[in-house]
Motif scaffolding. Structure first.
Motif, mmCIF file in Angstrom:
data_model
loop_
_atom_site.group_PDB
_atom_site.id
_atom_site.type_symbol
_atom_site.label_atom_id
_atom_site.label_comp_id
_atom_site.label_asym_id
_atom_site.label_seq_id
_atom_site.Cartn_x
_atom_site.Cartn_y
_atom_site.Cartn_z
ATOM 1 N N ARG A 187 -10.608 13.141 13.900
ATOM 2 C CA ARG A 187 -11.502 14.292 13.503
ATOM 3 C C ARG A 187 -12.140 14.532 15.018
ATOM 4 O O ARG A 187 -12.741 13.595 15.211
ATOM 5 N N SER A 235 -14.695 17.078 16.914
ATOM 6 C CA SER A 235 -15.577 18.123 16.875
ATOM 7 C C SER A 235 -16.397 18.283 18.427
ATOM 8 O O SER A 235 -16.759 17.382 18.785
ATOM 9 N N ARG A 246 -17.427 14.671 19.727
ATOM 10 C CA ARG A 246 -17.527 13.748 18.808
ATOM 11 C C ARG A 246 -15.942 13.299 18.293
ATOM 12 O O ARG A 246 -15.325 14.239 18.135
ATOM 13 N N GLU A 265 -14.032 10.942 15.862
ATOM 14 C CA GLU A 265 -13.851 10.070 14.582
ATOM 15 C C GLU A 265 -12.469 9.923 14.162
ATOM 16 O O GLU A 265 -11.557 10.843 13.903
ATOM 17 N N SER A 303 -10.663 7.744 10.900
ATOM 18 C CA SER A 303 -10.925 7.088 9.667
ATOM 19 C C SER A 303 -9.730 6.320 9.079
ATOM 20 O O SER A 303 -8.466 7.062 9.133
ATOM 21 N N TRP A 316 -21.702 5.094 19.584
ATOM 22 C CA TRP A 316 -20.560 4.757 18.544
ATOM 23 C C TRP A 316 -20.983 4.026 17.522
ATOM 24 O O TRP A 316 -22.058 3.460 17.538
ATOM 25 N N ARG A 360 -16.698 5.286 4.502
ATOM 26 C CA ARG A 360 -16.162 6.318 4.123
ATOM 27 C C ARG A 360 -15.743 6.362 2.701
ATOM 28 O O ARG A 360 -15.340 5.656 2.277
ATOM 29 N N THR A 392 -15.070 4.846 9.020
ATOM 30 C CA THR A 392 -14.906 5.937 10.073
ATOM 31 C C THR A 392 -15.700 5.113 11.284
ATOM 32 O O THR A 392 -16.838 4.978 11.253
ATOM 33 N N ARG A 420 -16.834 6.273 14.809
ATOM 34 C CA ARG A 420 -17.225 7.654 15.548
ATOM 35 C C ARG A 420 -17.652 7.291 17.082
ATOM 36 O O ARG A 420 -18.406 6.213 17.119
ATOM 37 N N GLU A 472 -19.066 9.176 20.518
ATOM 38 C CA GLU A 472 -19.814 10.462 21.076
ATOM 39 C C GLU A 472 -19.807 10.603 22.661
ATOM 40 O O GLU A 472 -20.264 9.512 23.001
#
Length: 156
Positions: free
Chosen positions: A78, A80, A87, A89, A91, A128, A133, A139, A141, A143
């Protein structure tokens, strides 16, 4: 200048979500599609931002396909992009196979062929974390600040 004339950053967020097979091929495809999407969003191929995102997606996708793999289950990427932050992500279904975030990263022995990927994530990302999840899995993440809709200029 009146308040109605003050330039404002759009409130929108751009989102890309895709599932991939938990294989090396799926991890490579995740990287390629992520870069394609970022280019479409105005973050050009070969730019510093694109190259950094490529490394992060590649490492997190490879980890998901290798360490987070459950036969018959995919991993998900993902992306965004909001006003000022990208960001990333990734998972996977293996919640029990996780670190507890940035403080848990160790260095691998000098002779080891792997084990340094999360050090790369830690070095490149502004932040991070590893998140639970629901209903199962984890997940990771990462950024990147300063890469966002508000930083791309007019028309993007």
């Amino acid at each position: 200048m009146t308040p109605s004339q003050t330039p404002q950053v759009p409130v929108t967020e751009r989102v890309f979500v895709q599932r991939f097979s938990s294989t090396p091929r799926g991890a490579r495809l995740a990287r390629h599609l992520a870069l394609h999407r970022l280019n479409a969003w105005g973050i050009p191929y070969g730019s510093d931002a694109s190259d950094t995102a490529a490394l992060l997606v590649a490492e997190l996708a490879a980890n998901a396909a290798t360490h987070g793999r459950v036969p018959g289950r995919d991993f998900e990427v993902r992306l965004s992009l909001d006003a000022y932050t990208l960001r990333i992500e990734v998972s996977d279904p293996r919640g029990e196979c996780r670190l507890d975030g940035p403080g848990a990263v160790d260095t691998a022995p000098a002779e080891a062929e792997g084990g340094r990927g999360l050090l790369l994530v830690q070095a490149l990302a502004d932040r991070w974390a590893v998140l639970d999840r629901l209903p199962i899995g984890k997940t990771v993440r990462a950024e990147l600040d300063g890469i966002g809709i508000g930083t791309l200029g007019e028309g993007n």
